[in-house]
Design a protein around this motif. Structure first.
Motif, short mmCIF file in Angstrom:
data_model
loop_
_atom_site.label_atom_id
_atom_site.label_comp_id
_atom_site.label_asym_id
_atom_site.label_seq_id
_atom_site.Cartn_x
_atom_site.Cartn_y
_atom_site.Cartn_z
N LEU A 1 -34.64 20.69 -8.10
CA LEU A 1 -34.64 19.97 -9.38
C LEU A 1 -34.61 18.64 -9.14
N LEU A 2 -33.24 18.11 -8.50
CA LEU A 2 -33.01 16.65 -7.96
C LEU A 2 -34.50 16.21 -7.30
N LYS A 3 -34.88 16.72 -6.27
CA LYS A 3 -36.15 16.46 -5.48
C LYS A 3 -37.45 16.37 -6.53
N PHE A 4 -37.41 17.31 -7.32
CA PHE A 4 -38.84 17.22 -8.55
C PHE A 4 -38.38 15.93 -9.35
N GLY A 5 -37.34 15.68 -9.80
CA GLY A 5 -37.02 14.49 -10.50
C GLY A 5 -37.20 13.46 -9.81
N LEU A 6 -36.91 13.38 -8.43
CA LEU A 6 -37.19 12.10 -7.66
C LEU A 6 -38.67 11.80 -7.55
N VAL A 7 -39.30 12.85 -7.23
CA VAL A 7 -40.99 12.75 -7.19
C VAL A 7 -41.39 12.33 -8.56
N SER B 1 -48.14 13.65 -6.98
CA SER B 1 -47.27 14.43 -7.14
C SER B 1 -47.54 15.92 -6.36
N TYR B 2 -48.59 16.24 -6.09
CA TYR B 2 -48.81 17.54 -5.30
C TYR B 2 -48.54 17.38 -4.09
N VAL B 3 -48.94 16.27 -3.54
CA VAL B 3 -48.72 16.03 -1.90
C VAL B 3 -47.15 16.01 -2.11
N LEU B 4 -46.32 15.15 -2.43
CA LEU B 4 -44.92 14.90 -2.57
C LEU B 4 -44.13 16.45 -2.76
N ASN B 5 -44.42 17.00 -3.87
CA ASN B 5 -44.03 18.08 -4.26
C ASN B 5 -44.24 19.45 -3.38
N ARG B 6 -45.49 19.57 -2.76
CA ARG B 6 -45.68 20.39 -1.86
C ARG B 6 -44.94 20.55 -0.47
N GLU B 7 -44.71 18.98 0.00
CA GLU B 7 -44.36 18.77 1.29
C GLU B 7 -42.85 18.53 1.11
N TRP B 8 -42.16 18.32 0.09
CA TRP B 8 -40.75 18.37 -0.01
C TRP B 8 -40.10 18.79 -0.94
N SER B 9 -40.29 18.67 -2.37
CA SER B 9 -39.59 19.26 -3.48
C SER B 9 -39.55 20.81 -3.21
N TRP C 1 -41.35 24.12 -15.28
CA TRP C 1 -41.26 25.53 -15.60
C TRP C 1 -42.63 26.34 -14.82
N ALA C 2 -43.75 25.57 -15.17
CA ALA C 2 -44.96 26.40 -14.68
C ALA C 2 -45.15 26.27 -12.99
N PHE C 3 -44.75 25.32 -12.60
CA PHE C 3 -44.72 25.45 -11.04
C PHE C 3 -43.95 26.17 -10.27
N ARG C 4 -42.60 26.37 -10.88
CA ARG C 4 -41.62 27.20 -10.27
C ARG C 4 -41.99 28.62 -10.57
N ARG C 5 -42.61 28.83 -11.64
CA ARG C 5 -43.15 30.21 -11.86
C ARG C 5 -44.33 30.87 -11.37
N TRP C 6 -45.48 29.85 -11.28
CA TRP C 6 -46.58 30.30 -10.70
C TRP C 6 -47.34 29.49 -9.47
N VAL C 7 -46.82 28.41 -9.42
CA VAL C 7 -47.54 27.61 -8.20
C VAL C 7 -46.66 27.66 -6.77
N PHE C 8 -45.31 27.67 -7.10
CA PHE C 8 -44.53 27.76 -6.15
C PHE C 8 -43.53 28.45 -6.22
N PRO C 9 -43.77 29.79 -6.26
CA PRO C 9 -42.79 30.95 -6.43
C PRO C 9 -41.67 31.16 -5.51
N ALA C 10 -40.61 31.72 -5.80
CA ALA C 10 -39.60 31.97 -4.99
C ALA C 10 -40.36 33.09 -4.05
N GLN C 11 -39.90 32.99 -2.76
CA GLN C 11 -40.03 33.83 -1.65
C GLN C 11 -39.59 35.41 -2.20
N PRO C 12 -40.32 36.39 -2.19
CA PRO C 12 -39.62 37.73 -2.80
C PRO C 12 -38.65 38.06 -1.81
N ASP C 13 -37.46 38.64 -2.16
CA ASP C 13 -36.29 38.91 -1.33
C ASP C 13 -36.58 40.19 -0.74
N PRO C 14 -36.47 40.08 0.69
CA PRO C 14 -36.90 41.49 1.54
C PRO C 14 -36.02 42.64 1.19
#
Length: 173
Positions: free
Chosen positions: A24-30, A69-77, A149-162
């Motif tokens: 969230l902090l990184k997303f906020g800085l971006v 934003s896409y580049v920074l969020n993908r590569e950092w946040s 909300w949407a990025f965390r849910r659909w674009v960059f979902p958490a890795q499934p817990d193995p």
């Protein structure tokens, strides 16, 4: 590592929160960086070549800020998230950002064309304050909340817990 040295500058009570909410902090800085890009470009266009087209100026500014934003969020946040291919991820990112553009622009459109907070109906100062409030405060907050909300849910979902590692099965002979 830079993150460790930044964390060392924080008061001890804040360090745990910073680690816990690092995405969230990184997303906020971006968001802060792209807010500056969006605002500067919006006013540069609105006060020059697109003087009579503030909503068009806003859409262009948001689109440019979205690419950054896409580049920074993908590569950092959200670097540690996502299991999607880049093409699928980018498609979802820009689709959701397109909805975000509508959310960013809607308050400015309402301010200008429904509430008539523009010259000649009001003074230039009131117009500028209304444009900033609607476009750069209300619109940005709406768009940012939706995108987080949407990025965390659909674009960059958490890795499934193995789950737990499977235990080796011993076979009897």
């Amino acid at each position: 590592m830079a993150a460790v040295s930044v964390l060392a500058l924080l008061p001890r009570r804040c360090r745990g929160l910073a680690v816990r909410y690092r995405e969230l902090l990184k997303f906020g800085l971006v968001g802060g960086a792209t807010f500056v890009i969006d605002t500067a470009l919006f006013y540069a266009l609105k006060l020059t070549v697109l003087e009579h087209k503030p909503v068009t100026s806003k859409v262009i500014a948001v689109l440019v800020a979205t690419v950054v934003s896409y580049v920074l969020n993908r590569e950092w946040s959200f670097r540690s998230r996502g299991g999607r291919g880049r093409r699928s991820e980018a498609t979802l990112y820009f689709l959701i950002s397109g909805i975000g553009v509508a959310l960013y622009s809607a308050p400015l459109w309402v301010s200008r064309y429904l509430l008539h907070l523009q010259t000649p109906y009001t003074t230039r100062l009131v117009e500028e304050i209304a444009d900033f409030t609607a476009g750069q405060v209300v619109g940005v907050l709406l768009g940012m909340a939706f995108r987080w909300w949407a990025f965390r849910r659909w674009v960059f979902p958490a890795q499934p817990d193995p789950g737990p590692a499977p235990s080796p099965v011993l076979s009897r002979r």
